[in-house]
Design a protein around this motif. Structure first.
Motif, PDB file in Angstrom:
ATOM      1  N   GLU A 227       0.811  -1.209   0.000  1.00 31.05           N
ATOM      2  CA  GLU A 227       0.000   0.000   0.000  1.00 31.05           C
ATOM      3  C   GLU A 227       0.856   1.276   0.000  1.00 31.05           C
ATOM      4  O   GLU A 227       0.482   2.282  -0.599  1.00 31.05           O
ATOM      5  CB  GLU A 227      -0.947   0.004   1.208  1.00 31.05           C
ATOM      6  CG  GLU A 227      -2.030  -1.058   1.124  1.00 31.05           C
ATOM      7  CD  GLU A 227      -3.088  -0.890   2.186  1.00 31.05           C
ATOM      8  OE1 GLU A 227      -2.924  -0.011   3.063  1.00 31.05           O
ATOM      9  OE2 GLU A 227      -4.100  -1.620   2.145  1.00 31.05           O
ATOM     10  N   THR A 228       2.003   1.225   0.674  1.00 29.84           N
ATOM     11  CA  THR A 228       2.891   2.388   0.684  1.00 29.84           C
ATOM     12  C   THR A 228       3.404   2.683  -0.722  1.00 29.84           C
ATOM     13  O   THR A 228       3.398   3.834  -1.177  1.00 29.84           O
ATOM     14  CB  THR A 228       4.080   2.148   1.634  1.00 29.84           C
ATOM     15  OG1 THR A 228       3.584   1.924   2.958  1.00 29.84           O
ATOM     16  CG2 THR A 228       5.026   3.334   1.640  1.00 29.84           C
ATOM     17  N   GLU A 229       3.833   1.628  -1.420  1.00 31.59           N
ATOM     18  CA  GLU A 229       4.359   1.809  -2.777  1.00 31.59           C
ATOM     19  C   GLU A 229       3.255   2.279  -3.725  1.00 31.59           C
ATOM     20  O   GLU A 229       3.483   3.126  -4.591  1.00 31.59           O
ATOM     21  CB  GLU A 229       4.970   0.486  -3.270  1.00 31.59           C
ATOM     22  CG  GLU A 229       5.797   0.642  -4.521  1.00 31.59           C
ATOM     23  CD  GLU A 229       6.596  -0.605  -4.853  1.00 31.59           C
ATOM     24  OE1 GLU A 229       7.008  -0.727  -6.013  1.00 31.59           O
ATOM     25  OE2 GLU A 229       6.791  -1.446  -3.964  1.00 31.59           O
ATOM     26  N   ILE A 230       2.045   1.735  -3.558  1.00 31.17           N
ATOM     27  CA  ILE A 230       0.918   2.142  -4.410  1.00 31.17           C
ATOM     28  C   ILE A 230       0.600   3.626  -4.196  1.00 31.17           C
ATOM     29  O   ILE A 230       0.380   4.373  -5.151  1.00 31.17           O
ATOM     30  CB  ILE A 230      -0.322   1.271  -4.112  1.00 31.17           C
ATOM     31  CG1 ILE A 230      -0.075  -0.165  -4.573  1.00 31.17           C
ATOM     32  CG2 ILE A 230      -1.567   1.834  -4.815  1.00 31.17           C
ATOM     33  CD1 ILE A 230      -1.141  -1.146  -4.134  1.00 31.17           C
ATOM     34  N   SER A 231       0.577   4.056  -2.937  1.00 36.71           N
ATOM     35  CA  SER A 231       0.244   5.455  -2.642  1.00 36.71           C
ATOM     36  C   SER A 231       1.292   6.395  -3.239  1.00 36.71           C
ATOM     37  O   SER A 231       0.955   7.449  -3.770  1.00 36.71           O
ATOM     38  CB  SER A 231       0.127   5.672  -1.132  1.00 36.71           C
ATOM     39  OG  SER A 231       1.378   5.555  -0.483  1.00 36.71           O
ATOM     40  N   HIS A 232       2.575   6.008  -3.160  1.00 36.77           N
ATOM     41  CA  HIS A 232       3.633   6.843  -3.727  1.00 36.77           C
ATOM     42  C   HIS A 232       3.552   6.866  -5.250  1.00 36.77           C
ATOM     43  O   HIS A 232       3.677   7.932  -5.867  1.00 36.77           O
ATOM     44  CB  HIS A 232       5.006   6.315  -3.291  1.00 36.77           C
ATOM     45  CG  HIS A 232       5.314   6.577  -1.851  1.00 36.77           C
ATOM     46  ND1 HIS A 232       6.284   5.896  -1.145  1.00 36.77           N
ATOM     47  CD2 HIS A 232       4.750   7.434  -0.960  1.00 36.77           C
ATOM     48  CE1 HIS A 232       6.320   6.339   0.096  1.00 36.77           C
ATOM     49  NE2 HIS A 232       5.390   7.268   0.241  1.00 36.77           N
ATOM     50  N   ALA A 233       3.340   5.696  -5.856  1.00 41.54           N
ATOM     51  CA  ALA A 233       3.301   5.608  -7.314  1.00 41.54           C
ATOM     52  C   ALA A 233       2.145   6.407  -7.899  1.00 41.54           C
ATOM     53  O   ALA A 233       2.292   7.114  -8.898  1.00 41.54           O
ATOM     54  CB  ALA A 233       3.212   4.143  -7.743  1.00 41.54           C
ATOM     55  N   LEU A 234       0.975   6.314  -7.272  1.00 43.37           N
ATOM     56  CA  LEU A 234      -0.223   6.980  -7.806  1.00 43.37           C
ATOM     57  C   LEU A 234      -0.403   8.385  -7.236  1.00 43.37           C
ATOM     58  O   LEU A 234      -1.343   9.096  -7.628  1.00 43.37           O
ATOM     59  CB  LEU A 234      -1.465   6.136  -7.507  1.00 43.37           C
ATOM     60  CG  LEU A 234      -1.487   4.727  -8.123  1.00 43.37           C
ATOM     61  CD1 LEU A 234      -2.758   3.993  -7.713  1.00 43.37           C
ATOM     62  CD2 LEU A 234      -1.370   4.794  -9.643  1.00 43.37           C
ATOM     63  N   ASN A 235       0.483   8.746  -6.270  1.00 41.95           N
ATOM     64  CA  ASN A 235       0.410  10.069  -5.637  1.00 41.95           C
ATOM     65  C   ASN A 235      -0.932  10.278  -4.937  1.00 41.95           C
ATOM     66  O   ASN A 235      -1.617  11.296  -5.117  1.00 41.95           O
ATOM     67  CB  ASN A 235       0.656  11.178  -6.674  1.00 41.95           C
ATOM     68  CG  ASN A 235       0.942  12.523  -6.017  1.00 41.95           C
ATOM     69  OD1 ASN A 235       1.431  12.577  -4.882  1.00 41.95           O
ATOM     70  ND2 ASN A 235       0.618  13.594  -6.712  1.00 41.95           N
ATOM     71  N   ILE A 236      -1.314   9.285  -4.120  1.00 42.43           N
ATOM     72  CA  ILE A 236      -2.547   9.386  -3.339  1.00 42.43           C
ATOM     73  C   ILE A 236      -2.232   9.087  -1.875  1.00 42.43           C
ATOM     74  O   ILE A 236      -1.182   8.518  -1.552  1.00 42.43           O
ATOM     75  CB  ILE A 236      -3.638   8.411  -3.847  1.00 42.43           C
ATOM     76  CG1 ILE A 236      -3.155   6.956  -3.748  1.00 42.43           C
ATOM     77  CG2 ILE A 236      -4.035   8.752  -5.282  1.00 42.43           C
ATOM     78  CD1 ILE A 236      -4.214   5.927  -4.120  1.00 42.43           C
ATOM     79  N   ASN A 237      -3.138   9.471  -0.996  1.00 42.73           N
ATOM     80  CA  ASN A 237      -2.971   9.201   0.429  1.00 42.73           C
ATOM     81  C   ASN A 237      -3.045   7.700   0.681  1.00 42.73           C
ATOM     82  O   ASN A 237      -3.906   7.007   0.148  1.00 42.73           O
ATOM     83  CB  ASN A 237      -4.073   9.923   1.224  1.00 42.73           C
ATOM     84  CG  ASN A 237      -3.787   9.916   2.713  1.00 42.73           C
ATOM     85  OD1 ASN A 237      -3.611   8.864   3.321  1.00 42.73           O
ATOM     86  ND2 ASN A 237      -3.761  11.100   3.305  1.00 42.73           N
ATOM     87  N   LYS A 238      -2.131   7.213   1.516  1.00 49.80           N
ATOM     88  CA  LYS A 238      -2.090   5.781   1.814  1.00 49.80           C
ATOM     89  C   LYS A 238      -3.406   5.282   2.408  1.00 49.80           C
ATOM     90  O   LYS A 238      -3.825   4.137   2.159  1.00 49.80           O
ATOM     91  CB  LYS A 238      -0.934   5.483   2.777  1.00 49.80           C
ATOM     92  CG  LYS A 238      -0.751   4.007   3.085  1.00 49.80           C
ATOM     93  CD  LYS A 238       0.431   3.779   4.013  1.00 49.80           C
ATOM     94  CE  LYS A 238       0.552   2.299   4.379  1.00 49.80           C
ATOM     95  NZ  LYS A 238       1.695   2.072   5.299  1.00 49.80           N
ATOM     96  N   LEU A 239      -4.081   6.138   3.165  1.00 51.80           N
ATOM     97  CA  LEU A 239      -5.334   5.733   3.806  1.00 51.80           C
ATOM     98  C   LEU A 239      -6.445   5.473   2.794  1.00 51.80           C
ATOM     99  O   LEU A 239      -7.437   4.803   3.100  1.00 51.80           O
ATOM    100  CB  LEU A 239      -5.786   6.801   4.802  1.00 51.80           C
ATOM    101  CG  LEU A 239      -4.843   7.059   5.988  1.00 51.80           C
ATOM    102  CD1 LEU A 239      -5.364   8.206   6.833  1.00 51.80           C
ATOM    103  CD2 LEU A 239      -4.698   5.793   6.827  1.00 51.80           C
TER     104      LEU A 239
END
Length: 461
Positions: A227-239
């Motif tokens: 989830e951390t990598e997804i949030s960084h890649a897509l530039n969205i909040n991890k929550l």
């Protein structure tokens, strides 16, 4: 004052402290006089209020303080005089509550205590342990050199996706029917490292693809559910990651390849700025020395963990578990309660077992931790801390200028004492047990470490 002890078993006892007014009256008189001196009550000169008025205002609280102080002093004086080795701190029994205060009354306070177990150290040369040595072969050295070449190589534009490429993509969120979601997640520049993709189906579809290729992917499979990598890649909040659709359209915009730097003096100087490496043979020697130091440190760490874990377990150290759980709830209510104490107790108990084992090892060997040992531990700790960040140019004088002031701080000093104790304990144990050396490959070593960590993690949870 009369203090007695009732031993329930080898690990539990109750100390009864009986105090009379003679034990606490002087404290009351002293405190009331102090209040009188500091008093500033309207109608009286500063410090001249009548003692009866001061007693009326502060008598109850002063009496309570004096009684508690007398009971506490009697308790800990007895523990010191009898040289009782207690675990945790005494816990007042439920039947020791004072219903009514009277400055001429006798009071009895009862405290439950947990006693440190008595045990004989059971360690000998029959205890056999293995210290692993990782074989550094030419293939490993060449792998390290290739990583070095990639680190100092240059990025080139490519037309077709290869195994070690970075693909810059546009990613758009889709609904379950494959249609773009209005207001959904869209990012025009999402970097994807091909070698990090663990889903074979996605990786195979991207391998050999050209710019402009469109692929429908499961974004969670693409980033291995991180989830951390997804949030960084897509530039969205991890929550918010858990709320997005798993379906995304991926469009390849750019393909970048990290080309290998040539093996020459320029590469050597980039890797080692001191200019000490001039040939590939010297480069291999330098890398081999570094790998031996790295794997040697890791092997020592693993060996020492297994040594301590195994020998502590062998001693079968018993603790006053029920008392210690009560003490944790009583003294650390922010962390422990009746609902979670059983679940969280084992970590605390294991820390105590380790501490008792270390004390026994050092006392049995007649070894003491001196100030020089504490300073040496601090120097090594600081040297290692800076080394981890690549700062290896600190001499002893520079380190001492950092360590000296730090050791004056209580928390830091306590940490260094623990490190010094652990070091001394390991030295004693290594002299008592038998140690075999076993050569392994790096792959075998990492597997052994992973198995140890998994076992250790399972034990702690």
């Amino acid at each position: 004052m009369n203090v007695t002890i009732e031993k329930k078993d080898a690990l539990n006892a109750t100390i009864a402290v009986n105090i009379s007014s003679a034990d606490y009256a002087p404290e009351i008189d002293q405190k009331l006089k102090a209040y009188q001196k500091k008093s500033n009550i309207p109608g009286f000169r500063p410090g001249a209020a009548p003692k009866s008025m001061i007693e009326k205002m502060f008598g109850t609280s002063v009496l309570l303080e004096a009684v508690n102080a007398a009971a506490s002093k009697g308790l800990f004086d007895y523990i010191d005089s009898e040289k009782l080795n207690i675990l945790g701190q005494p816990v007042l029994t439920d039947d020791s509550k004072i219903d009514e205060l009277n400055k001429t009354a006798d009071y009895t306070f009862k405290f439950d205590i947990g006693l440190a177990p008595q045990f004989d150290l059971n360690v000998s040369d029959k205890d056999t342990f293995t210290r692993y040595e990782v074989t550094i072969d030419d293939a490993m050295l060449m792998d390290e050199i290739e990583r070095m070449q990639r680190r100092f190589g240059t990025l080139t534009d490519e037309e077709v996706v290869g195994d070690n490429d970075i693909v810059y993509t546009k990613m758009s969120e889709l609904d379950e029917n494959g249609n773009a979601i209005e207001g959904g997640v869209n990012n025009d520049s999402v970097p994807v490292l091909i070698s990090s993709i663990k889903n074979d189906a996605i990786k195979n579809e991207l391998m050999g693809a050209s710019k402009g290729k469109e692929v429908d992917v499961n974004v969670f499979d693409l980033f291995d559910n991180n989830e951390t990598e997804i949030s960084h890649a897509l530039n969205i909040n991890k929550l918010t990651v858990a709320d997005i659709s798993k379906n995304f359209k991926l469009v390849i915009n750019e393909i970048k390849r990290n080309g290998l730097a040539e093996i020459n003096k320029d590469l050597f100087d980039k890797a080692y700025s001191d200019g000490s490496v001039n040939t590939i043979e010297e480069l291999k020697d330098r890398i081999k020395t570094e790998l031996q130091a790295y794997f040697g440190g890791q092997a020592d760490h693993l060996f020492e963990h297994e040594l301590t874990d195994s020998l502590v377990a062998k001693q079968n150290i018993q603790l006053p578990d029920a008392f210690l759980k009560r003490w944790l709830i009583d003294r650390h209510a922010d962390k422990f309660n009746t609902e979670n104490v059983d679940q969280n107790y084992e970590n605390e108990a294991q820390y105590l077992r380790n501490h008792l084992f270390e004390e026994k090892v050092l006392s049995s060997a007649g070894v003491k931790v001196e100030e020089a040992d504490i300073k040496a531990a601090a120097m090594n700790y600081t040297r290692g801390m800076f080394g981890a960040y690549g700062n290896t140019g600190f001499n002893d004088e520079m380190l001492e200028s950092i360590v000296g002031p730090s050791l004056a701080k209580e928390d830091y000093r306590s940490k260094m004492i623990n490190l010094a104790v652990s070091q001394k304990v390991r030295e004693v144990l290594k002299s008592k047990v038998s140690v075999n050396t076993q050569q392994v490959t790096s792959e075998e070593f990492f597997k052994i470490v992973a198995e140890h960590n998994e076992k250790h993690h399972a034990h702690n949870h």
